[in-house]
Design a protein around this motif. Sequence first.
Motif, mmCIF file in Angstrom:
data_model
loop_
_atom_site.group_PDB
_atom_site.id
_atom_site.type_symbol
_atom_site.label_atom_id
_atom_site.label_comp_id
_atom_site.label_asym_id
_atom_site.label_seq_id
_atom_site.Cartn_x
_atom_site.Cartn_y
_atom_site.Cartn_z
ATOM 1 N N ASN A 1 0.826 -1.204 0.000
ATOM 2 C CA ASN A 1 0.000 0.000 0.000
ATOM 3 C C ASN A 1 0.862 1.255 0.000
ATOM 4 O OD1 ASN A 1 -2.403 -1.388 -0.053
ATOM 5 N ND2 ASN A 1 -2.614 -1.411 2.167
ATOM 6 N N LYS A 2 1.986 1.219 0.718
ATOM 7 C CA LYS A 2 2.883 2.369 0.753
ATOM 8 C C LYS A 2 3.493 2.612 -0.626
ATOM 9 C CE LYS A 2 6.725 4.297 3.358
ATOM 10 N NZ LYS A 2 7.717 4.079 4.416
ATOM 11 N N LYS A 3 3.873 1.544 -1.314
ATOM 12 C CA LYS A 3 4.432 1.686 -2.666
ATOM 13 C C LYS A 3 3.387 2.242 -3.625
ATOM 14 C CE LYS A 3 7.879 -1.988 -2.345
ATOM 15 N NZ LYS A 3 8.268 -3.321 -2.807
ATOM 16 N N GLU A 4 2.154 1.740 -3.527
ATOM 17 C CA GLU A 4 1.087 2.233 -4.398
ATOM 18 C C GLU A 4 0.806 3.713 -4.123
ATOM 19 O OE1 GLU A 4 -2.359 -0.211 -4.065
ATOM 20 O OE2 GLU A 4 -1.366 -1.963 -4.901
ATOM 21 N N PHE A 5 0.802 4.094 -2.838
ATOM 22 C CA PHE A 5 0.562 5.479 -2.482
ATOM 23 C C PHE A 5 1.671 6.384 -3.016
ATOM 24 C CE2 PHE A 5 1.171 9.034 0.479
ATOM 25 C CZ PHE A 5 -0.050 9.686 0.290
ATOM 26 N N ASN A 6 2.930 5.947 -2.892
ATOM 27 C CA ASN A 6 4.045 6.748 -3.400
ATOM 28 C C ASN A 6 3.966 6.896 -4.917
ATOM 29 O OD1 ASN A 6 5.153 7.239 -0.891
ATOM 30 N ND2 ASN A 6 6.508 5.463 -0.959
ATOM 31 N N LYS A 7 3.584 5.833 -5.612
ATOM 32 C CA LYS A 7 3.441 5.893 -7.067
ATOM 33 C C LYS A 7 2.315 6.844 -7.454
ATOM 34 C CE LYS A 7 4.458 4.416 -11.177
ATOM 35 N NZ LYS A 7 5.671 4.835 -11.831
ATOM 36 N N TRP A 8 1.196 6.790 -6.727
ATOM 37 C CA TRP A 8 0.066 7.673 -6.987
ATOM 38 C C TRP A 8 0.464 9.131 -6.757
ATOM 39 C CZ3 TRP A 8 -2.506 10.774 -3.369
ATOM 40 C CH2 TRP A 8 -3.634 11.407 -3.848
ATOM 41 N N PHE B 1 4.780 0.906 -32.826
ATOM 42 C CA PHE B 1 5.653 0.380 -31.787
ATOM 43 C C PHE B 1 4.928 0.052 -30.496
ATOM 44 C CE2 PHE B 1 8.486 3.063 -34.415
ATOM 45 C CZ PHE B 1 9.309 2.051 -34.873
ATOM 46 N N GLY B 2 3.623 0.206 -30.474
ATOM 47 C CA GLY B 2 2.854 -0.081 -29.267
ATOM 48 C C GLY B 2 2.734 -1.576 -29.035
ATOM 49 N N LYS B 3 2.253 -1.925 -27.859
ATOM 50 C CA LYS B 3 2.061 -3.332 -27.539
ATOM 51 C C LYS B 3 0.930 -3.898 -28.387
ATOM 52 C CE LYS B 3 3.614 -3.083 -22.788
ATOM 53 N NZ LYS B 3 3.247 -3.288 -21.387
ATOM 54 N N LYS B 4 1.154 -5.067 -28.932
ATOM 55 C CA LYS B 4 0.142 -5.686 -29.789
ATOM 56 C C LYS B 4 -0.980 -6.320 -28.976
ATOM 57 C CE LYS B 4 2.417 -4.692 -33.478
ATOM 58 N NZ LYS B 4 2.084 -3.513 -34.194
ATOM 59 N N THR B 5 -0.645 -6.828 -27.796
ATOM 60 C CA THR B 5 -1.654 -7.468 -26.963
ATOM 61 C C THR B 5 -1.762 -6.686 -25.662
ATOM 62 O OG1 THR B 5 0.003 -8.953 -26.050
ATOM 63 C CG2 THR B 5 -1.246 -9.756 -27.937
ATOM 64 N N ALA B 6 -2.661 -5.763 -25.642
ATOM 65 C CA ALA B 6 -2.873 -4.981 -24.425
ATOM 66 C C ALA B 6 -3.841 -5.739 -23.528
ATOM 67 C CB ALA B 6 -3.429 -3.612 -24.774
ATOM 68 N N LYS B 7 -3.509 -5.808 -22.266
ATOM 69 C CA LYS B 7 -4.351 -6.494 -21.307
ATOM 70 C C LYS B 7 -4.839 -5.507 -20.260
ATOM 71 C CE LYS B 7 -2.094 -10.992 -21.483
ATOM 72 N NZ LYS B 7 -1.399 -12.000 -20.690
ATOM 73 N N ILE B 8 -6.069 -5.705 -19.852
ATOM 74 C CA ILE B 8 -6.608 -4.936 -18.747
ATOM 75 C C ILE B 8 -6.588 -5.838 -17.532
ATOM 76 C CG2 ILE B 8 -8.640 -3.772 -17.830
ATOM 77 C CD1 ILE B 8 -9.420 -3.131 -20.692
ATOM 78 N N THR B 9 -5.874 -5.408 -16.515
ATOM 79 C CA THR B 9 -5.798 -6.224 -15.313
ATOM 80 C C THR B 9 -6.577 -5.564 -14.201
ATOM 81 O OG1 THR B 9 -3.768 -5.129 -14.606
ATOM 82 C CG2 THR B 9 -3.525 -7.132 -15.927
ATOM 83 N N ASN B 10 -7.165 -6.367 -13.368
ATOM 84 C CA ASN B 10 -7.937 -5.877 -12.256
ATOM 85 C C ASN B 10 -7.345 -6.447 -10.978
ATOM 86 O OD1 ASN B 10 -9.881 -4.814 -10.627
ATOM 87 N ND2 ASN B 10 -11.500 -6.253 -11.222
ATOM 88 N N LYS B 11 -6.947 -5.553 -10.079
ATOM 89 C CA LYS B 11 -6.403 -6.010 -8.802
ATOM 90 C C LYS B 11 -7.563 -6.309 -7.866
ATOM 91 C CE LYS B 11 -1.943 -3.738 -8.679
ATOM 92 N NZ LYS B 11 -1.086 -2.861 -7.893
ATOM 93 N N ASN B 12 -7.515 -7.459 -7.252
ATOM 94 C CA ASN B 12 -8.515 -7.782 -6.240
ATOM 95 C C ASN B 12 -8.083 -7.151 -4.930
ATOM 96 O OD1 ASN B 12 -10.039 -9.299 -7.987
ATOM 97 N ND2 ASN B 12 -8.877 -11.172 -7.586
ATOM 98 N N ARG B 13 -8.923 -6.312 -4.399
ATOM 99 C CA ARG B 13 -8.611 -5.618 -3.154
ATOM 100 C C ARG B 13 -9.605 -6.048 -2.103
ATOM 101 N NH1 ARG B 13 -5.535 -0.577 -3.989
ATOM 102 N NH2 ARG B 13 -5.102 -0.447 -6.188
ATOM 103 N N GLU B 14 -9.094 -6.188 -0.911
ATOM 104 C CA GLU B 14 -9.980 -6.525 0.197
ATOM 105 C C GLU B 14 -10.670 -5.274 0.681
ATOM 106 O OE1 GLU B 14 -7.970 -8.587 3.279
ATOM 107 O OE2 GLU B 14 -6.983 -9.965 1.896
#
Length: 81
Positions: free
Chosen positions: A6-13, A66-79
């Motif tokens: 959570n601290k890493k995510e907060f710093n990135k945000w 030059f973009g990614k050919k297979t873009a994925k949408i990921t969803n983080k499961n949060r409690e």
Amino acid sequence: MDGDTNKKEFNKWLQNRKLGKLFVCIECVYAVILLLTLLFNFPLFTHLVIFQGIFVLVYLLIGLFFGKKTAKITNKNRETI
């Protein structure tokens, strides 16, 4: 471990938010420059708009080739509480 993540995510945000504010300030200055050139120096305004269009076109073409050919949408499961 969870608190560290959570601290890493907060710093990135926080870092992204600071960069976003910087880009907004730069865009505001550019908008004022466009407004002033529209009012007082129309030929310069047309050149700025043309160069802006060229830069956007180049950016889109670079992303297309030059973009990614297979873009994925990921969803983080949060409690939740």
